[in-house]
Design a protein around this motif. Structure first.
Motif, PDB file in Angstrom:
ATOM      1  N   VAL B 132      94.370  37.987  24.647  1.00 30.12           N
ATOM      2  CA  VAL B 132      94.023  36.625  25.059  1.00 30.12           C
ATOM      3  C   VAL B 132      93.113  36.793  26.273  1.00 30.12           C
ATOM      4  CG1 VAL B 132      94.893  34.388  25.841  1.00 30.12           C
ATOM      5  CG2 VAL B 132      96.206  35.727  24.171  1.00 30.12           C
ATOM      6  N   ARG B 133      91.827  36.529  26.055  1.00 27.07           N
ATOM      7  CA  ARG B 133      90.794  36.925  27.011  1.00 27.07           C
ATOM      8  C   ARG B 133      91.040  36.441  28.437  1.00 27.07           C
ATOM      9  NH1 ARG B 133      86.349  38.451  25.047  1.00 27.07           N
ATOM     10  NH2 ARG B 133      87.888  39.787  24.053  1.00 27.07           N
ATOM     11  N   HIS B 134      91.380  35.143  28.598  1.00 22.12           N
ATOM     12  CA  HIS B 134      91.531  34.646  29.979  1.00 22.12           C
ATOM     13  C   HIS B 134      92.755  35.244  30.662  1.00 22.12           C
ATOM     14  CE1 HIS B 134      93.914  31.729  27.616  1.00 22.12           C
ATOM     15  NE2 HIS B 134      94.672  31.686  28.674  1.00 22.12           N
ATOM     16  N   ILE B 135      93.700  35.735  29.874  1.00 22.07           N
ATOM     17  CA  ILE B 135      94.843  36.440  30.501  1.00 22.07           C
ATOM     18  C   ILE B 135      94.389  37.841  30.915  1.00 22.07           C
ATOM     19  CG2 ILE B 135      97.171  37.366  30.129  1.00 22.07           C
ATOM     20  CD1 ILE B 135      97.757  34.898  28.403  1.00 22.07           C
ATOM     21  N   THR B 136      93.689  38.550  30.007  1.00 25.38           N
ATOM     22  CA  THR B 136      93.134  39.863  30.362  1.00 25.38           C
ATOM     23  C   THR B 136      92.296  39.767  31.636  1.00 25.38           C
ATOM     24  OG1 THR B 136      92.880  40.338  28.004  1.00 25.38           O
ATOM     25  CG2 THR B 136      91.702  41.796  29.523  1.00 25.38           C
ATOM     26  N   MET B 164      89.655  27.196  24.491  1.00 23.51           N
ATOM     27  CA  MET B 164      88.939  28.183  23.658  1.00 23.51           C
ATOM     28  C   MET B 164      89.393  29.593  23.995  1.00 23.51           C
ATOM     29  SD  MET B 164      86.393  30.656  23.379  1.00 23.51           S
ATOM     30  CE  MET B 164      85.224  30.550  24.756  1.00 23.51           C
ATOM     31  N   ARG B 165      89.609  30.383  22.936  1.00 22.47           N
ATOM     32  CA  ARG B 165      89.907  31.803  23.090  1.00 22.47           C
ATOM     33  C   ARG B 165      88.968  32.580  22.167  1.00 22.47           C
ATOM     34  NH1 ARG B 165      93.667  28.449  23.458  1.00 22.47           N
ATOM     35  NH2 ARG B 165      95.157  28.486  25.178  1.00 22.47           N
ATOM     36  N   PRO B 166      88.184  33.525  22.709  1.00 18.71           N
ATOM     37  CA  PRO B 166      87.297  34.318  21.846  1.00 18.71           C
ATOM     38  C   PRO B 166      88.118  35.388  21.119  1.00 18.71           C
ATOM     39  CG  PRO B 166      86.735  34.560  24.201  1.00 18.71           C
ATOM     40  CD  PRO B 166      88.081  33.929  24.119  1.00 18.71           C
ATOM     41  N   LYS B 201      78.027  21.573  24.035  1.00 20.39           N
ATOM     42  CA  LYS B 201      76.625  21.954  24.202  1.00 20.39           C
ATOM     43  C   LYS B 201      76.470  23.360  24.735  1.00 20.39           C
ATOM     44  CE  LYS B 201      74.543  17.418  24.392  1.00 20.39           C
ATOM     45  NZ  LYS B 201      75.634  16.491  24.813  1.00 20.39           N
ATOM     46  N   ASN B 202      77.277  23.719  25.722  1.00 20.85           N
ATOM     47  CA  ASN B 202      77.134  25.039  26.330  1.00 20.85           C
ATOM     48  C   ASN B 202      78.504  25.681  26.533  1.00 20.85           C
ATOM     49  OD1 ASN B 202      76.647  27.302  27.844  1.00 20.85           O
ATOM     50  ND2 ASN B 202      75.176  26.306  29.242  1.00 20.85           N
ATOM     51  N   ILE B 203      78.773  26.688  25.746  1.00 17.50           N
ATOM     52  CA  ILE B 203      80.101  27.335  25.776  1.00 17.50           C
ATOM     53  C   ILE B 203      80.347  28.019  27.123  1.00 17.50           C
ATOM     54  CG2 ILE B 203      79.382  29.583  24.809  1.00 17.50           C
ATOM     55  CD1 ILE B 203      82.459  27.620  23.602  1.00 17.50           C
ATOM     56  N   ASP B 204      79.283  28.280  27.874  1.00 19.57           N
ATOM     57  CA  ASP B 204      79.434  28.955  29.170  1.00 19.57           C
ATOM     58  C   ASP B 204      79.729  28.014  30.332  1.00 19.57           C
ATOM     59  OD1 ASP B 204      79.177  31.589  28.300  1.00 19.57           O
ATOM     60  OD2 ASP B 204      76.992  31.371  28.160  1.00 19.57           O
ATOM     61  N   THR B 205      79.745  26.712  30.062  1.00 23.08           N
ATOM     62  CA  THR B 205      80.067  25.771  31.147  1.00 23.08           C
ATOM     63  C   THR B 205      81.180  24.822  30.699  1.00 23.08           C
ATOM     64  OG1 THR B 205      78.338  24.272  30.383  1.00 23.08           O
ATOM     65  CG2 THR B 205      77.734  25.815  32.124  1.00 23.08           C
ATOM     66  N   PRO B 206      82.411  25.326  30.752  1.00 22.08           N
ATOM     67  CA  PRO B 206      83.535  24.477  30.329  1.00 22.08           C
ATOM     68  C   PRO B 206      83.695  23.259  31.244  1.00 22.08           C
ATOM     69  CG  PRO B 206      84.330  26.552  31.292  1.00 22.08           C
ATOM     70  CD  PRO B 206      82.845  26.667  31.175  1.00 22.08           C
ATOM     71  N   ASP B 207      84.275  22.191  30.670  1.00 24.89           N
ATOM     72  CA  ASP B 207      84.520  20.968  31.457  1.00 24.89           C
ATOM     73  C   ASP B 207      85.711  21.122  32.386  1.00 24.89           C
ATOM     74  OD1 ASP B 207      82.475  19.175  30.317  1.00 24.89           O
ATOM     75  OD2 ASP B 207      83.564  19.525  28.448  1.00 24.89           O
ATOM     76  N   PHE B 208      86.674  21.972  31.997  1.00 25.18           N
ATOM     77  CA  PHE B 208      87.852  22.264  32.832  1.00 25.18           C
ATOM     78  C   PHE B 208      88.103  23.768  32.729  1.00 25.18           C
ATOM     79  CE2 PHE B 208      88.385  18.247  30.570  1.00 25.18           C
ATOM     80  CZ  PHE B 208      88.588  17.334  31.592  1.00 25.18           C
ATOM     81  N   GLY B 209      88.805  24.335  33.733  1.00 22.11           N
ATOM     82  CA  GLY B 209      89.109  25.761  33.696  1.00 22.11           C
ATOM     83  C   GLY B 209      87.860  26.600  33.918  1.00 22.11           C
ATOM     84  N   ARG B 211      85.046  29.840  32.522  1.00 26.21           N
ATOM     85  CA  ARG B 211      84.349  30.479  31.415  1.00 26.21           C
ATOM     86  C   ARG B 211      85.068  31.765  30.974  1.00 26.21           C
ATOM     87  NH1 ARG B 211      80.968  34.758  31.538  1.00 26.21           N
ATOM     88  NH2 ARG B 211      79.365  34.861  29.923  1.00 26.21           N
ATOM     89  N   SER B 212      85.180  31.957  29.643  1.00 31.69           N
ATOM     90  CA  SER B 212      85.639  33.249  29.110  1.00 31.69           C
ATOM     91  C   SER B 212      84.457  33.993  28.511  1.00 31.69           C
ATOM     92  CB  SER B 212      86.691  33.050  28.005  1.00 31.69           C
ATOM     93  OG  SER B 212      87.997  32.985  28.525  1.00 31.69           O
ATOM     94  N   GLU B 213      84.422  35.288  28.704  1.00 34.98           N
ATOM     95  CA  GLU B 213      83.404  36.163  28.117  1.00 34.98           C
ATOM     96  C   GLU B 213      83.636  36.256  26.602  1.00 34.98           C
ATOM     97  OE1 GLU B 213      80.386  39.107  29.188  1.00 34.98           O
ATOM     98  OE2 GLU B 213      81.806  38.310  30.668  1.00 34.98           O
ATOM     99  N   ILE B 214      82.595  36.028  25.804  1.00 36.18           N
ATOM    100  CA  ILE B 214      82.698  36.232  24.347  1.00 36.18           C
ATOM    101  C   ILE B 214      81.985  37.534  24.003  1.00 36.18           C
ATOM    102  CG2 ILE B 214      82.218  35.278  22.051  1.00 36.18           C
ATOM    103  CD1 ILE B 214      82.214  32.490  23.278  1.00 36.18           C
ATOM    104  N   HIS B 215      82.731  38.524  23.539  1.00 37.36           N
ATOM    105  CA  HIS B 215      82.148  39.838  23.250  1.00 37.36           C
ATOM    106  C   HIS B 215      81.439  39.843  21.891  1.00 37.36           C
ATOM    107  CE1 HIS B 215      85.421  41.731  26.057  1.00 37.36           C
ATOM    108  NE2 HIS B 215      84.522  41.026  26.726  1.00 37.36           N
TER     109      HIS B 215
END
Lengths: 262, 262
Positions: B132-136, B164-166, B201-209, B211-215
Motif C-alpha cells: 500500500v504505497r502511502h503506507i510504504t 487512490m492506491r497505485p 484532471k491531475n492525479i498528481d494534485t489530490p484534493d485531500f491528502g 500525492r502517491s508515486e505511481i511506478h
C-alpha cells in the motif's frame, strides 16, 4: 398465464389494472422483489436507523421522499399506491383493512421503505441446483419469531423473525456460500440446526407462513427475515402503518444479480 | 512509543488524557477506526438516508441516540466528545476551529455518525502481502473529488470523493477480491485506470491528502472514500457540523475481521 418472463413494468401495469392479484412469487424471474413498510414521517428516522442497525433482517433497498409514492432508485416509473396487488393497513398495531390500492390512504406525510426479500437469494440457489423445499412443495416459506433481540432504535425494538429452509449439510454449506455473496438481501444464515437454541419451541408450527417438511438427514437453516420490521411495528403499535400483504410483494426494476457482490 | 498493541480502551484513555495527539494510523492494530460526522438532529434523517443511498462512500458503523455522545454499538465505554485526538468545527461550511475535545460544543440536539474507514481494508491487504504505497512512503492517502454524483437525499447532494492506491494489475485484482469481502467498509473499488474517466484532471494534485508515486507498470485503483460526507456537508453548509480532523480517527472496539463477510 405465466408471468415469469414479464418485464417489471409490464407486471406492475397488470397489477395496477387488477389483472394480477396473486402472490408475486414466480413473476418477473430474475428481478428483485421487495417487502414494503409505510410509516408517518415522524417515525421515519427511528425506522431507518432500526434498519441500519439490523441490516440482516431489514436490508433497505429504497426509501421514498416524504409524501412521494415513487421509489426513484428501484423503479422510477412505479407508484407504490397502486403497484402491489394487496396491502394491509394497520392502526395501533392491529390490521384493520386489506386493500388493493392506497388511493384513500396515502397522505403527504408518509414515507415508504422497500426492503430486500429472500426471493432474491432463492433464485441463485435454484440455479445452482439446490432444492428449496417450500418452492418444491408450493407453499409459503415457514417463518418464526426467535429469542434474538434486534438492536433497538428509538421506539422500535423486538425479536428477529427468521425464515427456515431444510437442507442436507452439504447443501447448507453451499447455501451459506451463495447467500454470503448477497449481504444486501439478508446475507448468510443466522443459525443452523437446533431450533430451540434461538427460541423456536416447535418447528412444525411457524408463526408466519406454512410448515416445511424436514426430511431424514436434513437440518433446518435459518435466515433473518424481512417480516421482522412488520412484526416489530406490531409491537410498537404506531397510529398507522401500511405494508404489503404477505407474499404480495413489490416488483422492482433491479436484477437480483445486481444485489450480489460477486 | 508504539501504540500498535494497545487495546482500543487503553488508546482512547491516552487520547482523552491528551497523551496521544497524533494521527491514529497504526494505533490498535486489528481494530476498526471510524470517520466521524456530528450534525444537528434536524439534519439526521436526511444524512442517514444519504449514507444509506451511498453505502460505498458512507458505510455507517454506528449512530448515537440524539444528544448522547456514547457510540453504544461500536464502543460503549467511549465518549465521542473526548476520545478523538483532534476535531474540526464547521459553521456554514467553513472550518472555524480545530480543537482537542468537544466539551464546549456538545449540545443535546446533536447526533454523531461513525462511518467505516479504509484502514479496515488496508490491514488485510498488507497481511496478504500487497504493497500500500502511502503506507510504504509514510504519507496520507491521496483523495480526489470525482465527477460521480452521489445519490442525493434531502438537502445532501454532491460528488463522490475517492482514495487512490497505485498497484500492479495482478495486485489490483487481488485487492478487488479482498475489498469485495468488506462490503460494509467501502467494498470493491469503483474505478481503475484512467483518472480522467471519473473527472480527475491531475492525479498528481489530490484534493485531500498527499500525492502517491505511481511506478512504471502500475495503474491507479480508486475506492469510494469516507471523506465524501464531509465534502458533501461543506457543499450543503449546515449551521454546524463537527468532524474528526483528517487522519485523527475514532478507534472502535470492533475487530476489522468482523467487518468482513468472509
Amino acid at each position: 398465464m405465466n408471468y415469469g418472463n414479464c418485464t417489471p413494468s409490464q407486471a406492475r401495469k397488470l397489477i395496477r389494472e387488477g389483472k394480477i392479484n396473486v402472490p408475486t412469487s414466480g413473476i418477473c424471474n430474475g428481478y428483485a422483489q421487495a417487502n414494503m413498510a409505510i410509516l408517518p414521517k415522524d417515525l421515519a428516522f427511528d425506522f431507518l436507523l432500526f434498519c441500519q442497525r439490523n441490516k440482516k433482517p431489514c436490508p433497505v433497498l429504497d426509501v421514498t421522499e416524504v409524501g412521494s409514492p415513487i421509489p426513484r432508485l428501484t423503479a422510477p416509473n412505479a407508484d407504490l399506491r397502486y403497484d402491489i396487488p394487496r396491502y394491509r393497513i394497520y392502526r395501533h398495531g392491529e390490521m384493520t383493512e386489506e386493500v388493493t390500492d392506497l388511493a384513500k390512504y396515502w397522505t403527504d406525510d408518509l414515507v415508504a421503505f422497500l426492503l430486500g426479500c429472500s426471493f432474491s437469494f432463492e433464485s441463485p440457489m435454484l440455479e445452482d441446483g439446490l432444492e428449496v423445499r417450500h418452492i418444491t412443495d408450493n407453499h409459503n416459506v415457514p417463518m418464526y419469531r426467535t429469542n434474538i433481540e434486534c438492536v433497538p432504535a428509538g421506539v422500535f425494538h423486538g425479536p428477529m423473525v427468521v425464515s427456515m429452509r431444510p437442507m442436507k449439510p452439504a447443501d447448507a454449506i453451499r447455501a451459506i456460500q451463495i447467500t454470503t455473496r448477497m449481504p444486501f438481501v439478508h446475507g448468510a444464515p443466522i443459525h443452523l440446526g437446533d431450533p430451540a437454541a434461538i427460541g423456536i419451541k416447535n418447528i412444525d408450527t411457524p408463526d408466519f407462513g406454512e410448515r416445511s417438511e424436514i426430511h431424514e438427514g436434513e437440518i433446518p437453516v435459518f435466515w433473518a427475515c424481512g417480516v421482522t420490521p412488520q412484526s416489530i411495528a406490531m409491537t410498537v403499535k404506531p397510529d398507522l402503518m401500511i405494508t404489503h400483504a404477505p407474499g404480495y410483494m413489490f416488483i422492482t426494476d433491479i436484477p437480483n444479480s445486481k444485489l450480489a457482490i460477486m
